[in-house]
Design an enzyme around this catalytic site. Structure first.
Site, PDB file in Angstrom:
ATOM      1  N   VAL A 136       0.705  -1.254   0.121  1.00  0.00           N
ATOM      2  CA  VAL A 136       0.040  -0.086   0.223  1.00  0.00           C
ATOM      3  C   VAL A 136       0.979   1.199   0.032  1.00  0.00           C
ATOM      4  O   VAL A 136       1.885   1.285   0.614  1.00  0.00           O
ATOM      5  CB  VAL A 136      -0.971   0.031   1.046  1.00  0.00           C
ATOM      6  CG1 VAL A 136      -1.579   1.149   1.410  1.00  0.00           C
ATOM      7  CG2 VAL A 136      -2.084  -1.185   1.088  1.00  0.00           C
ATOM      8  N   CYS A 137       0.647   2.304  -0.769  1.00  0.00           N
ATOM      9  CA  CYS A 137       1.249   3.428  -1.111  1.00  0.00           C
ATOM     10  C   CYS A 137       0.135   4.549  -0.644  1.00  0.00           C
ATOM     11  O   CYS A 137      -0.973   4.533  -1.408  1.00  0.00           O
ATOM     12  CB  CYS A 137       1.822   3.771  -2.189  1.00  0.00           C
ATOM     13  SG  CYS A 137       3.025   2.573  -2.875  1.00  0.00           S
ATOM     14  N   GLU A 138       0.147   5.567   0.223  1.00  0.00           N
ATOM     15  CA  GLU A 138      -0.741   6.671   0.527  1.00  0.00           C
ATOM     16  C   GLU A 138      -1.937   5.755   0.883  1.00  0.00           C
ATOM     17  O   GLU A 138      -3.024   6.561   0.210  1.00  0.00           O
ATOM     18  CB  GLU A 138      -0.460   7.589  -0.686  1.00  0.00           C
ATOM     19  CG  GLU A 138       0.859   8.156  -0.900  1.00  0.00           C
ATOM     20  CD  GLU A 138       0.598   9.321  -2.111  1.00  0.00           C
ATOM     21  OE1 GLU A 138      -0.193   9.438  -2.510  1.00  0.00           O
ATOM     22  OE2 GLU A 138       1.603   9.785  -2.332  1.00  0.00           O
TER      23      GLU A 138
END
Length: 255
Positions: A136-138
């Site tokens: 997960v990113c941001e």
């Protein structure tokens, strides 16, 4: 400690060959015919893969896929349906007695996915592993991963999204009846991202392969020997593609 690994920088292949090659590599590695292996590849034409335990007719709009020339294949691994479009897919294959395979399934996801996290770090993207098997990113998913263990070998494969077309994805995948299509598509758009969105520029297939190579090497202390697949592996992949992974018996039968 560093580990000797074979690196296969592959190109774009159809869905049936891709699954055939992953299985052929698993057989080679578990029989000690070659080093543990990292393969980086893509999909052409576009494809939908479903998890081992899913029902294809419940998950995929088959006529929509056929009209667009999009292949549908059942994976060896579990998880949900995935639309393979603009991405790099990795597969990592390890004997079960290798130190990197000495963890539980959940722990090994966390360990092996560090390769993707390190690759993203090289693009100045901060990412985290979220159990069971997502990166997960941001707050948005950029990579999903799946694993199987079979007869002494571990196969884990997953995606790194270069770009994502959620609208097309849901022309091909079926939406749960309890959810309105428009609302469901919007929900997915709000929780899925890709490299072009995060960086504000397109990322090429080759660039993504390069950072994944560096990321896995650093995160898992791998020393790579870059090679092409062996001729017997290529032959087995084509055989499996033709006789197994493209068969109705494999793809349509409930597991």
């Amino acid at each position: 400690m560093s580990y000797q690994f074979r690196l296969i920088i592959d190109t774009l292949h159809d869905a049936f060959y891709n699954m055939g090659m992953d299985l052929a590599l698993l057989e080679s590695v578990r029989q000690r015919k070659t080093l543990p292996t990292l393969r980086l590849y893509g999909w052409k034409p576009q494809a939908v893969s479903i998890g081992y335990f899913q029902g294809i007719e419940e998950e995929v709009d088959i006529p929509a896929c056929e009209s667009r020339g999009i292949s549908v294949v059942r994976r060896l691994t579990g998880g949900g349906a995935v639309f393979h479009d603009q991405e790099v897919t990795y597969s990592i294959v390890i004997p079960l007695d290798h130190p990197l395979a000495s963890y539980s399934i959940q722990e090994s996801y966390a360990v092996l996915c560090q390769g993707i996290i390190k690759a993203l770090e090289k693009l100045n993207i901060r990412a985290t592993f979220v159990p069971i098997n997502d990166i997960v990113c941001e707050g948005k998913k950029i990579s999903g991963n799946a694993q199987t263990r079979k007869q002494g070998g571990l196969l884990q494969h997953g995606t790194l999204l270069l770009s994502v077309n959620v609208d097309l994805m849901f022309e091909l995948l079926k939406v749960p009846q309890e959810k309105a299509r428009g609302r469901h598509i919007q929900e997915v758009k709000e929780r899925v991202t890709a490299l072009d969105v995060l960086l504000g520029r397109p990322v090429s297939f080759r660039e993504a392969q390069e950072v994944l190579t560096e990321g896995f090497a650093e995160a898992l202390n791998l020393q790579f020997k870059q090679e092409e697949p062996q001729q017997n592996e290529i032959e087995e992949a084509y055989k499996l593609a033709r006789t197994f992974f493209s068969s109705s018996e494999w793809n349509f039968k409930r597991r």
